[in-house]
Design an enzyme around this catalytic site. Structure first.
Site, PDB file in Angstrom:
ATOM      1  N   CYS A  87      34.070  18.460 -27.220  1.00  0.00           N
ATOM      2  CA  CYS A  87      33.418  18.231 -28.505  1.00  0.00           C
ATOM      3  C   CYS A  87      32.030  17.619 -28.325  1.00  0.00           C
ATOM      4  CB  CYS A  87      34.283  17.391 -29.443  1.00  0.00           C
ATOM      5  SG  CYS A  87      34.681  15.785 -28.812  1.00  0.00           S
TER       6      CYS A  87
ATOM      7  N   ASP B 280      30.861  14.886 -26.681  1.00  0.00           N
ATOM      8  CA  ASP B 280      30.584  13.446 -26.705  1.00  0.00           C
ATOM      9  C   ASP B 280      31.098  12.732 -25.462  1.00  0.00           C
ATOM     10  OD1 ASP B 280      33.272  13.452 -27.236  1.00  0.00           O
ATOM     11  OD2 ASP B 280      33.167  12.159 -28.977  1.00  0.00           O
TER      12      ASP B 280
ATOM     13  N   CYS C 285      24.534  12.993 -28.758  1.00  0.00           N
ATOM     14  CA  CYS C 285      23.437  13.116 -29.719  1.00  0.00           C
ATOM     15  C   CYS C 285      22.387  12.019 -29.506  1.00  0.00           C
ATOM     16  CB  CYS C 285      23.999  13.037 -31.131  1.00  0.00           C
ATOM     17  SG  CYS C 285      24.699  11.414 -31.516  1.00  0.00           S
TER      18      CYS C 285
ATOM     19  N   CYS D 247      28.795   7.135 -32.854  1.00  0.00           N
ATOM     20  CA  CYS D 247      28.138   7.482 -31.588  1.00  0.00           C
ATOM     21  C   CYS D 247      27.723   6.238 -30.813  1.00  0.00           C
ATOM     22  CB  CYS D 247      26.889   8.322 -31.841  1.00  0.00           C
ATOM     23  SG  CYS D 247      27.219   9.839 -32.730  1.00  0.00           S
TER      24      CYS D 247
END
Length: 152
Positions: free
Chosen positions: A45, A47, A70, A117
């Site tokens: 995914c 991350d 991100c 995040c």
């Protein structure tokens, strides 16, 4: 509010750390003598976060990291790495107390949708300290085994 292609919804500090991340791992040779490694997230995914620490005299004296994440994940981990190395390094016990909010405060905030995040670096740090503690039989460090996550 209509966002144009050149609009940036993050703070100046986030942009600085995203564009020029600090302590980012460029070459695996950089961590050959490090003594703690943590990996969290899931590449499926997008991350995944990895962190390496070098501990000496109970202080984190060097840190490197890499991610497939991100702008928020990159900037928050870059900031975390700077926090760990300030004043010659951070004591392990103090490093374990760093929260995602501490990191976000130093960055000047993050959009609400991106707060999750900011914890990737924090979780990778805890995993690296756990790894260090296991390898060095440091049972007095109150760090729990990282939870393996399965994201989709």
């Amino acid at each position: 509010m209509k966002l144009e292609g050149n609009d940036w919804i993050y703070s100046k500090k986030v942009k600085e750390h995203f564009i020029k991340p600090k302590n980012f791992l460029k070459n695996q040779k950089e961590v050959k003598d490090f003594n703690g490694h943590g990996s969290v997230g899931n590449i499926k995914c997008g991350d995944l976060m990895e962190m390496w620490i070098k501990v000496k005299n109970n202080k984190i004296i060097n840190v490197k990291w890499k991610t497939f994440g991100c702008a928020s994940a990159i900037a928050s981990t870059s900031m975390l790495s700077e926090m760990l190395l300030e004043k010659g390094g951070m004591q392990l016990e103090k490093a374990l107390k760093i929260t995602g909010k501490d990191i976000m405060d130093r960055l000047g905030g993050l959009p609400a949708i991106k707060i999750h995040c900011s914890v990737l670096g924090d979780q990778a740090l805890r995993a690296a300290i756990y790894d260090y503690a296991q390898k060095n039989k440091r049972t007095e460090l109150s760090v729990e085994k990282p939870i393996e996550e399965e994201h989709h």
